[in-house]
Write a protein that holds these residues in place. Structure first.
Motif, mmCIF file in Angstrom:
data_model
loop_
_atom_site.group_PDB
_atom_site.id
_atom_site.type_symbol
_atom_site.label_atom_id
_atom_site.label_comp_id
_atom_site.label_asym_id
_atom_site.label_seq_id
_atom_site.Cartn_x
_atom_site.Cartn_y
_atom_site.Cartn_z
ATOM 1 N N PHE A 1 0.846 -1.189 0.000
ATOM 2 C CA PHE A 1 0.000 0.000 0.000
ATOM 3 C C PHE A 1 0.884 1.241 0.000
ATOM 4 N N ALA A 2 0.683 2.089 -0.989
ATOM 5 C CA ALA A 2 1.455 3.328 -1.084
ATOM 6 C C ALA A 2 0.925 4.347 -0.085
ATOM 7 N N ASP A 3 1.743 5.369 0.184
ATOM 8 C CA ASP A 3 1.323 6.460 1.051
ATOM 9 C C ASP A 3 0.089 7.121 0.445
ATOM 10 N N PRO A 4 -1.035 7.191 1.185
ATOM 11 C CA PRO A 4 -2.256 7.770 0.606
ATOM 12 C C PRO A 4 -2.100 9.237 0.224
ATOM 13 N N ASP A 5 -1.149 9.938 0.853
ATOM 14 C CA ASP A 5 -0.930 11.348 0.513
ATOM 15 C C ASP A 5 -0.128 11.511 -0.774
ATOM 16 N N GLU A 6 0.501 10.437 -1.243
ATOM 17 C CA GLU A 6 1.324 10.502 -2.460
ATOM 18 C C GLU A 6 0.450 10.230 -3.679
ATOM 19 N N ASN A 7 -0.518 11.115 -3.945
ATOM 20 C CA ASN A 7 -1.360 10.945 -5.120
ATOM 21 C C ASN A 7 -0.725 11.631 -6.333
ATOM 22 N N GLU A 8 -1.410 11.579 -7.461
ATOM 23 C CA GLU A 8 -0.862 12.140 -8.697
ATOM 24 C C GLU A 8 -0.593 13.640 -8.574
ATOM 25 N N PHE A 9 -1.525 14.354 -7.943
ATOM 26 C CA PHE A 9 -1.361 15.803 -7.794
ATOM 27 C C PHE A 9 -0.150 16.126 -6.923
ATOM 28 N N ALA A 10 0.010 15.369 -5.805
ATOM 29 C CA ALA A 10 1.141 15.620 -4.906
ATOM 30 C C ALA A 10 2.466 15.323 -5.605
ATOM 31 N N LEU A 11 2.518 14.244 -6.390
ATOM 32 C CA LEU A 11 3.736 13.928 -7.127
ATOM 33 C C LEU A 11 4.055 15.016 -8.156
ATOM 34 N N LYS A 12 3.019 15.496 -8.842
ATOM 35 C CA LYS A 12 3.236 16.541 -9.848
ATOM 36 C C LYS A 12 3.829 17.791 -9.198
ATOM 37 N N ARG A 13 3.306 18.184 -8.065
ATOM 38 C CA ARG A 13 3.837 19.368 -7.370
ATOM 39 C C ARG A 13 5.273 19.136 -6.933
ATOM 40 N N ARG A 14 5.567 17.944 -6.421
ATOM 41 C CA ARG A 14 6.926 17.659 -5.957
ATOM 42 C C ARG A 14 7.912 17.662 -7.118
ATOM 43 N N ARG B 1 5.397 17.300 -19.320
ATOM 44 C CA ARG B 1 6.393 16.263 -19.065
ATOM 45 C C ARG B 1 6.344 15.811 -17.604
ATOM 46 N N VAL B 2 6.194 16.780 -16.701
ATOM 47 C CA VAL B 2 6.102 16.449 -15.273
ATOM 48 C C VAL B 2 4.864 15.596 -15.009
ATOM 49 N N LEU B 3 3.736 15.957 -15.635
ATOM 50 C CA LEU B 3 2.503 15.196 -15.434
ATOM 51 C C LEU B 3 2.666 13.762 -15.937
ATOM 52 N N ARG B 4 3.310 13.589 -17.091
ATOM 53 C CA ARG B 4 3.533 12.238 -17.607
ATOM 54 C C ARG B 4 4.397 11.427 -16.649
ATOM 55 N N ARG B 5 5.420 12.081 -16.099
ATOM 56 C CA ARG B 5 6.299 11.392 -15.144
ATOM 57 C C ARG B 5 5.516 10.964 -13.898
ATOM 58 N N ALA B 6 4.673 11.860 -13.386
ATOM 59 C CA ALA B 6 3.875 11.537 -12.192
ATOM 60 C C ALA B 6 2.945 10.363 -12.470
ATOM 61 N N ARG B 7 2.333 10.367 -13.647
ATOM 62 C CA ARG B 7 1.415 9.272 -13.976
ATOM 63 C C ARG B 7 2.149 7.953 -14.165
ATOM 64 N N ARG B 8 3.356 7.977 -14.717
ATOM 65 C CA ARG B 8 4.144 6.749 -14.846
ATOM 66 C C ARG B 8 4.494 6.183 -13.471
ATOM 67 N N VAL B 9 4.867 7.077 -12.563
ATOM 68 C CA VAL B 9 5.205 6.628 -11.200
ATOM 69 C C VAL B 9 3.975 6.022 -10.522
ATOM 70 N N MET B 10 2.828 6.686 -10.657
ATOM 71 C CA MET B 10 1.608 6.154 -10.047
ATOM 72 C C MET B 10 1.245 4.803 -10.656
ATOM 73 N N GLY B 11 1.427 4.663 -11.963
ATOM 74 C CA GLY B 11 1.145 3.388 -12.611
ATOM 75 C C GLY B 11 2.069 2.288 -12.134
ATOM 76 N N ALA B 12 3.352 2.607 -11.972
ATOM 77 C CA ALA B 12 4.320 1.608 -11.490
ATOM 78 C C ALA B 12 3.996 1.205 -10.059
#
Length: 365
Positions: free
Chosen positions: A11-24, A69-80
């Motif tokens: 189970f991933a950190d629930p706070d680490e969603n796509e939006f949070a990854l994109k901002r980071r 590009r950042v959004l694509r990266r965030a979505r790839r991480v979430m998918g992985a």
């Protein structure tokens, strides 16, 4: 109460969603650009310099191409992460249901050998004719305390004896005293293994098995699962000739080594089902297969004697608030009939119910 890892999933950190990854990721990109442009990094511990650094980062421009590009990266991480979790194949509703096991599942244990003695004594006082089953339970509870198990599990047991002597009632008393959920399955009504194992997706009405449903609803990993009249369960066969017998479906769940990593056909995820206490009942062993019986402790039980039935009548009658006259009449029937006819607590319960109904009926004038 102890927690154990119950599900083979991450189970991933629930706070680490796509939006949070994109901002980071955007912040990280701004930091890299700022350093490349010669902006001085912040001085650790200097509050004013930290404000200056933050203002410099905000001033770093990001193009639409950068943001995409950042959004694509965030979505790839979430998918992985979803793929690594082992739950990506499930629907959103099923993932939410299993999300409850993020922190593990509860195990209810026996606090001490003294508590084990109290439980066994209480059950024996209610049902002394079930002494063989209660003695088996008592020894299992004391052994669990001595070896320091994190939770209690009764070794798989088959209570074999005449109908109506209270085998199912004994299992209910066990669940009540242990403080764990109880799942009851009727072998005569639910013959296929699907009720225990669940059915695979693709069937018209796919569902998880009843034991797993009990654990998901209670978050307790060591419930009591009772299967009544297991010998009356048939063996349905598919049009392709594949058998789905209840006894055969139980085999991997009764073996601790296979139950610890049991894979649910419905969820297609592994679960630790090794803490379940299996209590099966039967009136005969003749139709049960040998591989199934070899996985069980078989206890042969006799019905209660005349004295047991009279004691049961007095206790149950007092609970129902019946008067002395009604109880005396029932006890007299038991005295007269018990030597020539087979009586059991089920017969006595019916007599008590009739007496209770008569006592509550209005007087006719």
């Amino acid at each position: 109460m102890t927690k154990i890892k119950f599900i083979d999933a991450r189970f991933a950190d629930p706070d680490e969603n796509e939006f949070a990854l994109k901002r980071r990721f955007e912040l990280h990109l701004r930091k890299l650009r700022a350093l490349q442009d010669g902006v001085s990094p912040k001085v650790p511990g200097d509050f004013e310099d930290e404000l200056r650094w933050n203002e410099d980062l905000i001033a770093v421009p990001l193009s639409e191409k950068d943001r995409a590009r950042v959004l694509r990266r965030a979505r790839r991480v979430m998918g992985a992460r979803a793929k690594a979790s082992g739950l990506s194949h499930l629907s959103a509703d099923d993932r939410r249901a299993l999300e409850a096991f993020r922190g593990g599942a509860d195990l209810v244990g026996i606090a001490s050998e003294h508590r084990a003695d109290e439980i066994a004594a209480a059950i024996h006082a209610e049902m002394p004719w079930m002494a063989a089953a209660t003695d088996f339970l008592w020894k299992a509870m004391r052994r669990s305390v001595r070896v320091g198990e994190p939770g209690f599990r009764l070794p798989p047991v088959l209570l074999d004896g005449p109908p109506g002597i209270g085998k199912s009632v004994w299992s209910r008393e066990l669940g009540r005293h242990l403080g764990v959920p109880r799942c009851g399955i009727e072998g005569t009504a639910e013959q296929a293994s699907f009720v225990v194992n669940g059915s695979q997706r693709g069937w018209g009405s796919a569902f998880p098995g009843r034991p797993l449903q009990t654990i998901v609803q209670s978050l307790c990993a060591n419930p009591i699962v009772v299967i009544d009249e297991i010998e009356k369960a048939g063996t349905p066969t598919s049009t392709k000739g594949q058998a789905y017998g209840l006894a055969e479906g139980l085999l991997p769940l009764l073996e601790r080594s296979s139950a610890v990593a049991w894979k649910c056909p419905y969820y297609q995820v592994g679960f630790d089902m090794s803490w379940i206490s299996w209590v099966l009942t039967s009136n005969s062993l003749t139709t049960l297969p040998a591989p199934f019986l070899s996985r069980l402790e078989i206890l042969r039980l006799a019905g209660p004697g005349k004295g047991d039935l009279i004691s049961f009548t007095e206790r149950e009658g007092a609970r129902r608030g019946l008067g002395v006259a009604a109880l005396s009449a029932i006890c007299e029937v038991i005295e007269q009939v018990a030597d020539t006819q087979e009586l059991n607590p089920r017969h006595v319960a019916r007599m008590l119910a009739r007496a209770e109904a008569m006592a509550s009926s209005p007087l006719l004038h």
